[in-house]
Design an enzyme around this catalytic site. Structure first.
Site, PDB file in Angstrom:
ATOM      1  N   LYS A 142     -19.412 -90.821  78.761  1.00 11.58           N
ATOM      2  CA  LYS A 142     -18.780 -89.928  77.755  1.00 11.58           C
ATOM      3  C   LYS A 142     -18.628 -90.482  76.598  1.00 11.58           C
ATOM      4  O   LYS A 142     -18.272 -91.458  76.363  1.00 11.58           O
ATOM      5  CB  LYS A 142     -18.302 -88.863  78.380  1.00 11.58           C
ATOM      6  CG  LYS A 142     -18.465 -88.202  79.636  1.00 11.58           C
ATOM      7  CD  LYS A 142     -18.876 -87.784  79.583  1.00 11.58           C
ATOM      8  CE  LYS A 142     -19.682 -86.781  80.540  1.00 11.58           C
ATOM      9  NZ  LYS A 142     -19.218 -85.921  81.050  1.00 11.58           N
ATOM     10  N   ARG A 162     -14.729 -81.050  71.433  1.00  8.99           N
ATOM     11  CA  ARG A 162     -14.769 -81.022  72.815  1.00  8.99           C
ATOM     12  C   ARG A 162     -13.517 -81.524  73.242  1.00  8.99           C
ATOM     13  O   ARG A 162     -12.132 -81.018  72.560  1.00  8.99           O
ATOM     14  CB  ARG A 162     -15.463 -82.412  73.188  1.00  8.99           C
ATOM     15  CG  ARG A 162     -17.001 -82.052  73.430  1.00  8.99           C
ATOM     16  CD  ARG A 162     -17.593 -81.902  73.878  1.00  8.99           C
ATOM     17  NE  ARG A 162     -19.171 -81.545  73.941  1.00  8.99           N
ATOM     18  CZ  ARG A 162     -19.778 -80.708  73.081  1.00  8.99           C
ATOM     19  NH1 ARG A 162     -19.026 -80.676  72.869  1.00  8.99           N
ATOM     20  NH2 ARG A 162     -20.928 -81.528  73.616  1.00  8.99           N
ATOM     21  N   TYR A 196     -27.893 -78.893  86.307  1.00 13.65           N
ATOM     22  CA  TYR A 196     -26.866 -79.547  86.949  1.00 13.65           C
ATOM     23  C   TYR A 196     -25.734 -78.035  86.804  1.00 13.65           C
ATOM     24  O   TYR A 196     -24.952 -77.924  88.116  1.00 13.65           O
ATOM     25  CB  TYR A 196     -26.351 -80.383  85.873  1.00 13.65           C
ATOM     26  CG  TYR A 196     -24.933 -80.944  86.044  1.00 13.65           C
ATOM     27  CD1 TYR A 196     -25.213 -82.405  87.243  1.00 13.65           C
ATOM     28  CD2 TYR A 196     -23.970 -80.941  85.532  1.00 13.65           C
ATOM     29  CE1 TYR A 196     -23.942 -83.093  87.709  1.00 13.65           C
ATOM     30  CE2 TYR A 196     -22.551 -82.180  85.985  1.00 13.65           C
ATOM     31  CZ  TYR A 196     -22.905 -82.509  87.089  1.00 13.65           C
ATOM     32  OH  TYR A 196     -21.598 -83.117  87.342  1.00 13.65           O
TER      33      TYR A 196
END
Lengths: 316, 316
Positions: free
Chosen positions: A173, A203, A130
């Protein structure tokens, strides 16, 4: 999409999924089901419009197994055929949704990562599959601008969250997954939560409304270089669980699954460029955005229980 | 192709160019004119065969201007659609012609370049446009092998030369260009030769017969990682002119065009891996290969003069 319609635009939305699997759709839009891997469908999709937003990213539902790297062929075909069709149909502006996956993995091994700045993409060691596709496709957007005058803009998306997103099935997510797990535990009386990794991985998460504003700011700007579009409010997964527990008013035991896919150790957006160029900054704190997300998922899950419905969330 | 036919294979050759523009074609092969940027044509091309050689590289004749970076979209579409068609049609082996353009430009600034070894591709700073496309497509070949069991092989081609290649029109490589210039000068009595750059830039050139042997060695090996396929006999462009002058027995004045496109400063193939794995080494010296090339171009140019023909070299 709603934002574009609200602003008086005529909007066409295109996805390969059958309409009853779309997460959102507006009755005011021209909603088309098309496989954009095929050239002729890209012409059908763009013809008659002035601006294209290529937001294709989720490879779920395309019949690929998880972690299948070859799936990135789908995005490269979609973007390349879309660029060609856009050039031929005289499209005025073209937005491409790239990703933080383009960044060099070596720069994401530290949980105290100070943020990935745009130049960190080169020399390239992107995420296998990706990430390389996104990097190649954003370069292709530049070539089409330089060679054919197609006015392309590129944003490198960092994690986005909010209502109306996937929250189950394995492709959701962390923010949505944690909300779902806590809500589910509350409903069933479970006191344990599974966490992927040791919880110290960091994150940042951008609320969907900030993201939509950022897309528009980048699309209609004169900034032709790829820009980060993300939040710089870094949290560890443990801190994210704290927030959700607080919203839910429900404390849980954490069970760390050290064998689960962990992803990079630390990833955060570095927003110096987008602030400087466009004055853009996320306006919604993680606490506030998570509250809205939690409430939406909670409603969805209560409705699902009530109606005992499957993944078909919209009665179309 | 001739080699494959000679070995008893049934061969199909596919190109987008009309048949009368093909440099070579064998009557024994099934010669098809197809635009492989389209998915359906890739299925038509591969169906019924066991092995695919994707050698698509020359973007000439596709209507693109020189140095047009967006032209690399053509190769990415061809390779991606070909991989998909090959997977679906049960192809047994898939050969992909990558290129030395994948290598990091920073490693090619020294004319005494000791050679580019395979690991020099990462972290990546490939040649803009074409180089990034090749790098992405060779990774895609790996994904199709890992995810779908398509038995892919990748060679990184360094310069190839020999008879039956392009020698005019601006897309020819240095060996053919220098032969043509010297032959033309001899025929017209000209005593001056234009050289792009200062003549000290270094390259290596692989004779076509060595290349064909190498392609087969790689295709039918068990080596799945990309391998250099090139000569390690490094020469400067000045030395290449020396060789051609000697073959022609014609000495010329050199006029250096320092404004012409120069390319990288030094590029050479490092053949440790392919020697170790496959025992492959070029068997034809540059002097010997250039003699064959010179003789062929000389015959072609004499014939052209005689028949006053244009670029249509084959009377089909």
């Amino acid at each position: 999409m709603k934002e574009l319609i609200k602003n008086g635009n005529t909007v066409r939305a295109v996805d390969i999924k059958p309409l009853n699997k779309w997460y959102q759709h507006s009755a005011e839009a021209d909603n088309l089901v098309l496989d954009l891997r095929l050239r002729e469908n890209c012409y059908k999709a763009v013809n008659g419009y002035d601006e294209i937003f290529n937001l294709a990213a989720d490879m779920g539902g395309m019949g690929f197994i998880e972690n299948n790297k070859a799936a990135c062929m789908i995005s490269v075909l979609i973007n390349t055929h879309l660029l060609l069709a856009s050039k031929d149909c005289g499209i005025e502006r073209f937005f491409y949704a790239s990703s933080a996956c383009v960044y060099n993995g070596d720069k994401q091994t530290d949980p105290d990562n100070p943020g990935l700045k745009e130049s960190d993409a080169y020399p390239a060691l992107a995420e296998d599959g990706y990430g390389w596709e996104k990097l190649f496709s954003e370069r292709m957007c530049r070539h089409f601008r330089e060679d054919f005058g197609l006015n392309s803009r590129v944003a490198r998306f960092h994690n986005v969250y909010g209502p109306h997103g996937t929250y189950d099935g394995g492709r959701e997510k962390a923010p949505a997954a944690i909300c779902r797990k806590v809500i589910d535990a509350k409903l069933t009386g479970n006191k344990e939560i599974d966490i992927w990794g040791d919880g110290h991985q960091t994150r940042s998460f951008m609320f969907i409304d900030d993201c939509i504003k950022g897309i528009q700011d980048i699309m209609y700007s004169n900034i032709i270089e790829p820009l980060n579009l993300g939040s710089s409010e870094m949290v560890s997964i443990n801190q994210l669980v704290d927030i959700v527990e607080e919203i839910a008013d429900y404390k849980m035991m954490r069970k760390y699954d050290l064998k689960a896919p962990k992803g990079v150790r630390g990833r955060n957006s570095e927003n110096t460029l987008i602030k400087k160029y466009l004055g853009w900054e996320p306006s919604i704190t993680l606490r506030k955005g998570m509250k809205k997300t939690y409430d939406w998922i909670n409603d969805e899950m209560l409705n699902e229980r009530k109606e005992n419905k499957g993944s078909n969330r919209f009665n179309i």
